[in-house]
Every structure is written in C-alpha cells, then in structure tokens.
Design an enzyme around this catalytic site. Structure first.
Site, short mmCIF file in Angstrom:
data_model
loop_
_atom_site.label_atom_id
_atom_site.label_comp_id
_atom_site.label_asym_id
_atom_site.label_seq_id
_atom_site.Cartn_x
_atom_site.Cartn_y
_atom_site.Cartn_z
N HIS A 12 32.64 43.24 38.37
CA HIS A 12 31.71 42.10 38.46
C HIS A 12 32.10 41.15 39.61
O HIS A 12 32.08 39.93 39.45
CB HIS A 12 31.62 41.36 37.12
CG HIS A 12 32.92 40.84 36.58
ND1 HIS A 12 33.17 40.69 35.24
CD2 HIS A 12 34.05 40.40 37.21
CE1 HIS A 12 34.39 40.19 35.07
NE2 HIS A 12 34.93 39.99 36.24
N HIS A 59 35.68 32.98 34.10
CA HIS A 59 36.68 32.73 35.14
C HIS A 59 36.88 31.22 35.27
O HIS A 59 36.65 30.63 36.32
CB HIS A 59 36.24 33.33 36.47
CG HIS A 59 36.03 34.81 36.44
ND1 HIS A 59 34.91 35.40 35.88
CD2 HIS A 59 36.80 35.84 36.88
CE1 HIS A 59 35.00 36.72 36.00
NE2 HIS A 59 36.13 37.01 36.59
N HIS A 193 42.34 45.50 41.15
CA HIS A 193 42.30 44.38 42.08
C HIS A 193 43.38 43.36 41.77
O HIS A 193 43.80 43.20 40.64
CB HIS A 193 40.92 43.71 42.18
CG HIS A 193 40.42 42.96 40.98
ND1 HIS A 193 40.34 43.50 39.70
CD2 HIS A 193 39.95 41.69 40.84
CE1 HIS A 193 39.83 42.61 38.87
NE2 HIS A 193 39.60 41.49 39.52
N GLU A 240 41.46 42.92 33.48
CA GLU A 240 40.08 42.79 32.99
C GLU A 240 39.57 44.09 32.37
O GLU A 240 38.62 44.07 31.57
CB GLU A 240 39.15 42.39 34.15
CG GLU A 240 39.36 40.96 34.65
CD GLU A 240 38.40 40.58 35.78
OE1 GLU A 240 38.25 39.38 36.04
OE2 GLU A 240 37.80 41.48 36.40
#
Ligand SMILES: [Fe+3]
Ligand SMILES: [Fe+3]
Lengths: 285, 132, 285, 132
Positions: A12, A59, A193, A240
């Site tokens: 996302h 976030h 990431h 995540e």
C-alpha cells in the site's frame, strides 16, 4: 447469509497513490506497476463484492502518540481520507458498514479478541491506496469498507499466530451474519521494505517469493515466524506482512490462487499482490 | 559483544520503535502529529522555533528537527510514521526521506532501488557491518 | 524479581470519594463503611507495595465515544484525576510506572492479548476511589500505579474467561520483570448495582455472597458466568465484577483470604471488598 | 412473546448499551462528554439550546436533555456513564440520578436502598413485570 468468498493482498505504498492522483500512471517508472493491477480491476468488476473487510495499519494518522490499539475496527458510517502532511488524497469518502462492522466486533470480542471499537477516524494511504489499486478512480467507491487497523507502529506488534487466529475469528463472524453480503477480505502492507535508518532500501525478493508461495499453499509455515525474522530479512517495515495472515486466516485451507503480481520497486518497496478464492466459492460461481 | 537488550538490536542500521523510544519521543511525535493540519503547517513554516516551543521538546530534539537530521530524530525517539508528517510538509517523497538516512545521494539511492534494492547479503547482523 | 504477593478487590462508588473529599466520613450514613476499610489501611501500611496494578473501568472519562478499547494499559509517567462534571477530585496525581507498565504491555501482547497502549489519559473515580479507600488522604500516594482499563461501557465486554486468562498473563509478565518490586493487583467495580432505568437500585446480596465465596475458593465456578447472568441477577452495572476475575487470575490457585467486608449500600451500590494473599507469600512473610 | 434480538432484552427496566445504541447516541454522548470542562459547562448553562446546537443532536434528543428526561435519553442512545457528566453538572448525585429513572421520589428511592435495595425477586424477567 454473508459469504466471504475471496481474499486479496497488496502493498500500500503512498507513492502509488501520489502517482495516481497526479496523473503519472503512464510514465515509464509507473506503467509496469499499474499494468500489473489491470487483471485485478477486471476481477473486482466481475466479482462485485458488497463489502471489503480491509486490514491495514494506520501510519500514525488516526492514532496520536496517546493511543496505540493492537487491533481496532472502524464502526462509523464513513471515513474521511487523512491529511498526512500534504493535504488529503483526492479520493471518495470511504463508506463504512456500521451494522456489519459492529457484528464482527461483537463476535470477535466474545470470541476473546480484544478489539478497540472506533466510532470516528480518518483513513490514510494504508487503506486508500489499496482501494485505488482495486477500483481505479471512480466518483464513488463501488463497495463499502470495514476497516481493521493493526498496530505495527510501536513494538510489540501482534504475533503472526495471533493475526492468523484473528482471521479465523473474522471468518466465524462473517458466517453468522444474516444479511446476504458478498464479502472480500484484504490484507495490505509489505512486502520487503525499510524506510528508515542507514539500512533503508532493503529488498529481499527471495523472502517475498517464499512468503507468497506459502501464503497460498502452506500458511502454517508462516504463522510461527517471529517479528525478528521479518524485520531482519525483509526490512523493518516489512513486518506489515503480518496483516496478510489475517486475510489468510479468514479463508478456507483450500484456496485457489487466481492471480499473482510482484514488482520491484515502487518508491522503497517491493510490491506484492495476490488474489485467493475459496475453492468452494469457485465451485459455486 | 555485550549482551543485547532485545533480539532486534542486532539488526544493523535499524531502530525498532519500542516502549522505551515511545517514552523518549512522546512529545516529539506529538509535535509531528500536529503537522497533519494545514494551519499548523503554515504556522510552523513561518517560525519553526516558535511553533516547536509549544511542545515539551528537548534541546537536542529541536536542533535535530531544525537540521532535518532524520537519523538523529530517530535516535531521540522519533517514529518514522510520525516523522513522515514533517517530511511530507517539506514536500519530500518517502523515497527522498529514506534515502536521506542512508548517507547516499538521492540519485544513488534511487538507482539502488531501480537495480533491485539493497541486498540482504551482508545486512543481516551488526557483526557484518564494519562500524556496527 | 518482582513479586505479586496479593490481590485486593473493592467497589469504587463515586459517592465514597465525595464523602471523603467533603469530610463526611464520620456521618452515620458513611461511618460503618469507612470503618470497614480500617483493617485494609493497616494491611497496606504494613505490606507497603511498591506498585499497584489497578484494574478498573473508565466511566466515559478518558475515552470519548470515538474510541472504546477492550483492554487498555496506562504507560504514562502520571495520570491526572478526571473532571467528571463537578471538578476533579482533590487527590494527589497518580504516579505511573512506565517501565513496568511497558514490560507488562509487551509481555501480554506477545502472549496474545490485544492491549491498547495509552500514553496519556486522565483517571476517574474507578481508579481514585479505591486509592482513597486503601490509603486515605495522604499528600502523595504511597505507591505507583499501573492502570488497566477494561471496557464495560459498550457491550460486548470481554468475557469472564478472557478476564481470568488476562490475569494469568499479567502474572507471567510480573514474574519476568527483573527489578525487585512488591506488587499488589487490584480489581475494582461491582458489586450488585444498577444505576439506570426503572430497575435502578437493585441489590442481590445472595449473589454477592456467592461471588465473594467463589472468588477465594473456586474461581473456576465464576469464569464461565455469562454477562447476562451478572446483568440480570445483580444489576446491569454489576458486570464490572468481571474485573475482579483479572485480579484473581493473577494470583495463585492457593490463596488465603486475609479480610472481607460487605456493606449495603453506598449510594446505589453494594460494597464488597476482599484481600487475598498468595499462600507462598504468607509463608515467606 | 416475540423473539428477542438479544438475550439481555428480557431484563426488565434495563437497557444494555450496545453497538446499535452507540450509533444512535454517538452525537448525544459526544455532547455529554464535552461537559467534562468547566468552560463548556458554563456556556451550556448560560444557554442550553445554543450550546447543544453545536452538536448533531436530533430534535428528540435535544428535548429530552432540556426536560432532563433521563429514561428518554437512554432510549435515544444516551449511555449512563456519559449522561453522568450532565447530571454531575446539574449537581445531582448518582443516587438522585438513578432514583429519577425509577418513578419513585428521591426519598422513597433512598429509603429502598437503606432497606437493602430493590429485590431480585420479581425483577429478573420482563415476564414478571406487569407492563413488560
Ligand atoms: Fe505501510
Ligand atoms: Fe463503576
């Protein structure tokens, strides 16, 4: 009866939202990525879910440093896109399904999952970018959304095992909802990431490939993976991926992988995407 | 090697935002969080020091913000997701922000990602990094 | 090593706080109640816990209608008394123990309890009235507090079984904390009471007596009790008693009942109070 | 008897605040919540209608607040713990508030509690109450 017929996972990345909102999807950097989601858009247009249970992480937009819920469920009528520092994304308001969300909340709480119920919140790129990838740029989103936010902001996060079990509890909740609803569950975030510190930019495509393979075929191999292994092997923020396990837990053991896409990189992130249908649904379709 | 407090302390170039850092960075992250409103961003940009004086930041935290020393903000309890409010306010992309913490130029960092990203080989443990 | 040596339960009626704050403790209505807590104050003065894990429910003071956490733990340095509509109670600031609270939070989250971490909140009569009953009216509270807030505001609440299991998880968390700390756990709220609707004023002393008996001797008999039974038998708001099960789960199976007090009524509420020591602690003392 | 939606719907004189009521009462409870600040209480007391106009209350909810019809507030989604902000602002004790919902006088209600409270006998099920 509500029917949870499929699960979808996707990264996302905020830059994907910015590329869409700023009309850059045809640029050479972005075109291969958006091309990868064309079959997905066609699949959604065909399957027409009424509601998406959308598992994502906030976030640090809806939740200030004062409050860190491990699992939170949005029971409001609607959710406005958050202003993350550069204005809110120009996307439609996200319509909730308060009655269905409340049913899920009630069911999983009595099933011993300690949800936080949220009656008012904004939603950030973690929720709106997957919507854009699935549905493009419509005037209104074509389905309602039950947002489920998972803490990956402050350690400790829920374990993979707990996430998978939550998915199973969500399945039980859906199965006891009396309205006819076609439901899809989405797990978002990941894949490889790391966006902070001197090790930023880490991508581990081997890890990602194994994760995708196991997600479909052998999720039991994933649920015991400690947070350390995600963070070490695939970048701190790849944790995540635990949210994908919630999606997987909500599906049957027997699923058919309808589609897979993998792309390195969008901004700092390896983009992974998979569509799984319950085999029994495929039979019925 | 001294005993590590947490298993994740061995990951090089990485800071896991846990309860200790959350306490240390509470006011700093609260400051970042307020930058989600345009009116606050306007006031902040007009006079950064004056705006920050509304929050109980340490001198070190204030200096790190003014210098846009992102790694230092993290050391002082900044959480990357809260810090994004500041970098977005500054008009930076997440790639520019992340690259700025690596010691590479923006171009080098972008190229590394075009080439498949930073390899996991040699980047699993502090023991693999020359300077830990 | 931290030592959780005892558990204490008590009702947390707001009028008790008001009676104390307004100097009415000697009045005929209140004197028997406060007399009942004299042995408790002496016990606390002798046992001198360093920290109290104080399980209570927020009565819509710290948490607005926007956010309803099932279980929340206060990890802040300090907690100011809430202004519940008539000004804040004139009691000392409640000092937290951020390091110990964070340890508990981390331990129970990895143990698959889905806590909400709170870094800033006020505390209402649910927390401060028990403090007053245990410690009287000192200038500073004599021990630090780890507040754990349980949702009994919006149905569904956590089950009794879940609460008891949380207590067990808290015990495991305390046992792995390396600092020398003398820890007491308090479960507050209850007993019989209903403060809304035409059935307000219900008191079921038989129910309360059974609950007190079983709490010490046979908690397994209590954990399966559905919310319905609390609400029907002992008044809608008596469901606060689920928080006593968290206290009980944190203790050993073998406990000694050091003290019991029961009084009808304070304001609308049956007041129940019990002190349990782990038998191993009694041996050591 | 028609089938009940929830097991707890059978308890007489009792309203369990669940998700349905939470939705119905969201703005009403948000209004109550603001009365935790003295400045808001002052403004409310000076002009109740004007203060309430800041919140998206229904006409029924506004009328129930003005009339201090506590049972009606509960029917319209008010949660007892949020409603306490209003009754405390009014200087009522919890006993006065609870008593006001029973149809008894304050003195009768206080006496009932001095005498050991309302008995559970005859108060378990709607079937035991003449008017349900
Ligand atoms: Fe993310
Ligand atoms: Fe209470």
């Amino acid at each position: 009866m509500a029917d949870l017929f499929a699960g979808v996972t996707t990264s996302h990345v905020p830059a994907i939202g910015a590329a869409l909102d700023n009309g850059k999807t045809a640029e050479p950097y972005w075109a291969p990525l958006f091309k990868g989601y064309e079959p997905t858009k066609a699949w959604f247009a065909k399957m027409k879910p009424d509601v998406a249970i959308l598992v994502y992480n906030d976030h640090a937009c809806a939740f200030s440093p004062d409050v860190v819920p491990t699992f939170a469920i949005g029971c409001a009528d609607e959710f406005l896109p958050a202003d993350e520092g550069w204005g809110a994304r120009p996307v439609p308001v996200v319509k909730g399904d308060p009655e269905f969300a409340s049913h899920i909340a009630q069911s999983v709480i009595l099933d011993e999952f300690d949800f936080t119920i949220i009656n008012n919140m904004t939603v950030d790129h973690g929720l709106t970018v997957p919507m854009s990838l699935m549905f493009g740029q419509p005037k209104e989103w074509p389905c309602r959304v039950v947002p489920i936010a998972v803490n990956v902001t402050q350690y400790p996060f829920p374990t993979g095992r707990r996430c998978y079990a939550l998915g199973q509890a969500i399945r039980r909740a859906v199965e006891t909802y009396e309205k006819d609803l076609r439901v899809v569950i989405m797990g978002t975030g990941g894949m490889s990431h790391q966006i902070h510190g001197p090790r930023a930019g880490l991508i581990n495509s081997d890890f990602d490939a194994r994760f995708l393979d196991n997600l479909t075929a052998d999720p039991a191999a994933l649920v015991a993976m400690p947070h350390l292994e995600y963070m070490r092997e695939a970048g701190a923020e790849s944790v995540e991926l635990i949210m994908w396990l919630i999606m997987r837990g909500a599906l049957d053991d027997a699923v058919e992988e309808i589609y897979r896409f993998y792309h390195v990189a969008a901004s700092n992130t390896a983009v992974g995407h998979i569509i799984l249908e319950n085999k029994r649904s495929a039979v019925r379709a | 090697m001294s005993q590590l407090k947490h298993d994740y302390d061995d990951i090089p170039g990485t800071t896991v935002f846990d309860a200790d850092l959350s306490r240390k960075g509470y006011h700093l992250n609260t400051f970042f969080f307020t930058l989600m409103k345009q009116e606050n961003r306007d006031v902040f940009k007009a006079d950064q020091t004056a705006y920050m004086s509304r929050f109980r930041l340490t001198e070190e935290q204030r200096a790190a913000v003014l210098a846009r020393d992102w790694n230092e903000m993290i050391r002082l309890g900044g959480n990357i997701f809260f810090m994004l409010k500041l970098s977005f306010s500054d008009g930076m992309s997440v790639q520019q922000l992340a690259g700025a913490m690596t010691g590479m130029t923006a171009q080098q960092y972008a190229q590394m990602l075009l080439d498949g990203g930073r390899s996991i080989e040699g980047n699993r443990s502090k023991s693999e990094w020359a300077n830990g």
